[in-house]
Design an enzyme around this catalytic site. Structure first.
Site, PDB file in Angstrom:
ATOM      1  N   GLU A   5       0.803  -1.224   0.000  1.00  0.00           N
ATOM      2  CA  GLU A   5       0.000   0.000   0.000  1.00  0.00           C
ATOM      3  C   GLU A   5       0.837   1.276   0.000  1.00  0.00           C
ATOM      4  O   GLU A   5       0.537   2.224  -0.723  1.00  0.00           O
ATOM      5  CB  GLU A   5      -0.951   0.021   1.206  1.00  0.00           C
ATOM      6  CG  GLU A   5      -2.148  -0.898   1.081  1.00  0.00           C
ATOM      7  CD  GLU A   5      -1.862  -2.332   1.489  1.00  0.00           C
ATOM      8  OE1 GLU A   5      -0.736  -2.604   1.966  1.00  0.00           O
ATOM      9  OE2 GLU A   5      -2.758  -3.185   1.352  1.00  0.00           O
TER      10      GLU A   5
ATOM     11  N   HIS B  91      -9.571  -4.768  11.344  1.00  0.00           N
ATOM     12  CA  HIS B  91     -10.291  -4.597  10.080  1.00  0.00           C
ATOM     13  C   HIS B  91     -11.599  -3.842  10.245  1.00  0.00           C
ATOM     14  O   HIS B  91     -12.447  -3.888   9.372  1.00  0.00           O
ATOM     15  CB  HIS B  91     -10.585  -5.963   9.436  1.00  0.00           C
ATOM     16  CG  HIS B  91      -9.389  -6.621   8.850  1.00  0.00           C
ATOM     17  ND1 HIS B  91      -8.366  -7.137   9.606  1.00  0.00           N
ATOM     18  CD2 HIS B  91      -9.034  -6.847   7.561  1.00  0.00           C
ATOM     19  CE1 HIS B  91      -7.452  -7.664   8.821  1.00  0.00           C
ATOM     20  NE2 HIS B  91      -7.830  -7.501   7.568  1.00  0.00           N
TER      21      HIS B  91
END
Lengths: 340, 453
Positions: free
Chosen positions: B187, B256
């Site tokens: 990322e 998450h």
């Protein structure tokens, strides 16, 4: 793919180097050095604030690589950026006035020493976060590849940044996608105050691309001709569509990491030895004199000319007004949308 | 001409220092670069180099002097045959700009409340069709990619896998691998590459598989994408969209399940969008892709499969900074965005059954925020409850409460209540997860408090 030590290219290119080229390199390197000395002086007078990282000692790196670049090629670097801007033709007045935080600065006084840009000269900063410019540079190359325009991007970073994780994320994608980017590791041997041997498990940074299939070579960064020759080779590799290339350019900064660094991590003798024996500007000066390309008087005239340019930039930087207070609120959004 | 050598500033914070030691004596020849003195700053002992050549004519401040102010003359440099008395003052102060009169950093205060923009998002009578949020997002990207060759999509599994949440399904087939790019799991790196490509003239859409993973890339989002236009004095813009699911999904636990709305909404230079309905997802994503600024586009996994009516229009966009009133009411103003809207609309239904008329506002964009619509409503209902999934400290609701207090204090009949997620990492256990999330019942309870029922 071969990571190797190479300097034969430099010797070959010396034979056919022209007088005009040598004089250009001399002039460009001298401009950087005198400019930086003046910046140091203005810092001492309190006219430049904050962090100010001088490029003195490393001039041959950027001047050599600019000699290998063509119009439209891009460059991006870290916060030690004054030399890169001068070498790609940005106005010394605009650079100096940015250092003093004035309206006439290249970022209207809002960026400072570490954050300057020029779309016109394809200079994409000036980045203050160590290593952040590496994926950004690969992104510029990504855009060039997308646009199929044959351009290459010089992405400069230091031996300190070479230990950042995002550098290797970038190496992987640049190689995977064959991006036309030259990773120039300016190894001045100290990451702020940490000597390379104290921070880096293997000293040869030019081999850092091997795991990704990126060729690399080590270059004598105190020899502008060697840098140029290596740059030309890297540019040819990129333009041929063969993907990225790594140049580890061994150089040395004479000054501290920033203006407030007393540089106690190395000896005065070490610095003195580099200055006396390996100085890049002296090297070209000797080539010019030995090759009878210029006389002492002619070089003195150049010195004077450069000094005048630098003094003019300093005067401009002192006289340019501070930015209007309304500037606080501009340039936050490209469409000047209302503040949130 | 004789010149004064001044006490230098040798650190960003130095105002005075100690002249520890002279390394040259009066009468010594000095070359540029020679160390002439050692100076102790607030941080270190620094070597002070001469910047001009000449002869050290006179030392004005003896070694060992402490508290020497920056820019005090400390010595005089003369040329051959000159006297130190011929000195020309260097006086840098004369060059320094006069200090500006202090000004308030407040842009202009107080802001009058403007009439809220109540123009409809599409003309009355427009044909509508039912569509999921997922389909709406896909249509928005496909339409914008058809219209502008510089728009491309990059992210993990966006191409051959057809999208981890199938948002990009079919895009690889239509636009090819040049414009629908599968990245490695990296990322920080690909966010930086995308930002660089935006500097280079492209218009990237970066899909984060979820915004939780964007924390790896947040330096590039904030320091590179959001700040460069300002730092470049307006030269170097960054047209880019960072999009993906944000907030809690279901049973995926703490790492998450986080709502980043308030984080990104804090950053000047970013625009932040958080749609609820499919029509807004489509219209706002199309606006985001066309926007010349970096846009954070926060989606929600649970909403992806929900269907809403979307106008059938060739080129349908929703502007940023325009809230949507989902339901008009008179007793209380409920303000929410994203999935918070689901709980809020449910609460409004329950409140209606109890005879409480709630006005429901969907902010849709969090930067810019449509304050006028919120304030106009609060001035009418005199009560406000904000609803969001994120944590309570430094929430969007906190910010709105402050703005309402500042700009509509006299209209309030009760304190504003912020309904938020609980101040805990998201637990895995089903019952605890349920407890951590905001519910419509909590909104109903809050409304009862502010309406004193």
């Amino acid at each position: 793919m071969a990571a190797r030590k190479g300097s034969e290219a430099s010797n070959a290119s010396k034979a056919n180097i022209s007088k005009d080229d040598l004089l250009t390199y001399y002039r460009d390197m001298l401009l950087i050095r005198r400019f930086e000395e003046k910046a140091g002086q203005l810092y001492g007078m309190g006219l430049i604030g904050g962090f100010c990282h001088l490029y003195i000692g490393q001039e041959a790196v950027v001047v050599g690589l600019e000699a290998a670049a063509e119009d439209g090629d891009k460059r991006i670097t870290s916060y030690r950026d004054h030399g890169h801007m001068l070498a790609c033709g940005m106005d010394p007045k605009g650079v100096m006035a940015e250092l003093t935080g004035r309206e006439g600065g290249l970022s209207k006084g809002k960026g400072g020493s570490m954050h300057m840009f020029s779309k016109e000269k394809h200079f994409y900063g000036g980045h203050g976060i160590v290593g952040a410019q590496v994926p950004l540079g690969a992104g510029l190359a990504f855009a060039d590849k997308y646009n199929e325009n044959g351009r290459v991007t010089f992405t400069y970073f230091g031996d300190g940044a070479a230990n950042q994780g995002q550098v290797y994320e970038t190496f992987n994608m640049a190689a995977l996608w064959k991006l036309p980017v030259i990773f120039v590791i300016e190894n001045n041997q100290y990451a702020m105050g940490t000597a390379q041997k104290r921070s880096t498990s293997t000293p040869d940074l030019y081999t850092r691309g091997e795991a990704f299939g990126i060729p690399g070579e080590i270059v004598d960064g105190m020899d502008v001709l060697a840098v140029k020759a290596a740059g030309e080779k890297a540019v040819a590799h990129c333009r041929a569509g063969d993907g990225p290339y790594i140049l580890e350019v061994k150089t040395y900064r004479y000054r501290g990491h920033s203006m407030s660094d007393p540089a106690k991590y190395r000896t005065r003798e070490e610095v003195q030895k580099m200055r006396e024996e390996r100085d890049a500007i002296e090297h070209v000066r000797e080539l010019l004199l030995a090759g009878k390309h210029a006389t002492e008087d002619e070089l003195k005239a150049i010195d004077k000319e450069i000094k005048a340019v630098v003094n003019e930039s300093a005067e401009f930087a002192k006289e340019s007004p501070e930015p209007a207070l309304s500037e606080l609120w501009t340039d936050i959004y490209a469409d000047d949308a209302a503040q949130a | 001409m004789a010149t004064e050598i001044l006490m230098p500033a040798l650190s960003p914070t130095m105002e005075e220092g100690t002249l520890a030691k002279w390394l040259k004596n009066e009468g010594d020849t000095v070359a540029a670069g020679d160390i002439i003195a050692e100076i102790e700053t607030d941080k270190a002992t620094m070597e002070f180099e001469a910047v001009d050549e000449g002869i050290l004519g006179k030392i004005l401040v003896p070694a060992g002097t402490a508290g020497v102010k920056v820019n005090t003359p400390i010595a005089v440099l003369v040329e051959e045959g000159e006297s130190a008395d011929d000195v020309k003052p260097a006086s840098p102060k004369a060059d320094a700009p006069a200090p500006a009169a202090p000004v308030s950093a407040v842009e202009e205060a107080p802001h009058p409340v403007k009439a809220a923009d109540t123009t409809p998002d599409w003309p009355e009578g427009t044909e509508m069709k039912s569509m999921t949020v997922r389909e709406a997002l896909r249509e928005a990207m496909a339409e914008e990619m058809r219209g502008d060759a510089s728009v491309y999509l990059m992210g993990e599994e966006v191409g051959e896998y057809q999208g981890a949440y199938k948002i990009s399904q079919g895009l690889l087939d239509e636009f090819g691998a040049k414009r629908v790019i599968d990245t490695p799991i990296t990322e920080h790196g690909f966010a930086g590459i995308a930002v660089g490509s935006a500097f280079g003239g492209l218009r990237p859409i970066v899909e984060f598989m979820t915004f939780n993973f964007a924390m790896q890339a947040i330096d590039q989002i904030i320091n590179s994408a959001a700040k460069t236009l300002y730092m470049s004095g307006g030269q170097m813009g960054c047209p880019i969209v960072f999009r993906g699911p944000n907030g809690a999904a279901a049973r995926v636990a703490a790492q998450h399940s986080q709502d980043y709305a308030a984080w990104y909404a804090q950053i000047p230079g970013l625009k932040v969008v958080m749609p609820y309905s499919a029509a807004d997802a489509k219209g706002l994503l199309k606006s985001a892709i066309r926007d010349p600024n970096p846009v954070i586009f926060l989606e929600n996994e649970i909403l992806y499969g929900r269907s809403f009516d979307v106008p059938v229009l060739d080129d349908f966009t929703i502007p940023f900074g325009k809230a949507k009133i989902w339901r008009e009411g008179t007793d209380v103003t409920l303000v929410s965005f994203g999935i918070g809207m689901a709980h809020t609309l449910e609460a409004a239904d329950k409140l209606a059954e109890q005879g409480i008329s709630a006005e429901v506002i969907d902010l849709r964009t969090l930067r810019p925020i449509d304050y006028d619509t919120v304030l106009t409503s609060v001035m009418k209902t005199n009560r406000c409850v904000t609803v969001e999934e994120g944590w309570p400290v430094g929430s969007i609701g906190n910010h709105l409460s402050a703005v309402i207090m500042e700009r509509a204090f006299d209209y309030l009949d009760a304190p504003v209540i912020n309904c938020t997620g609980k101040d805990v990492p998201m637990p895995y256990a089903a019952n605890l997860e349920k407890l951590a999330l905001i519910t419509s019942d909590e909104v109903v309870d809050a409304v009862k408090k502010v309406t004193y029922r």
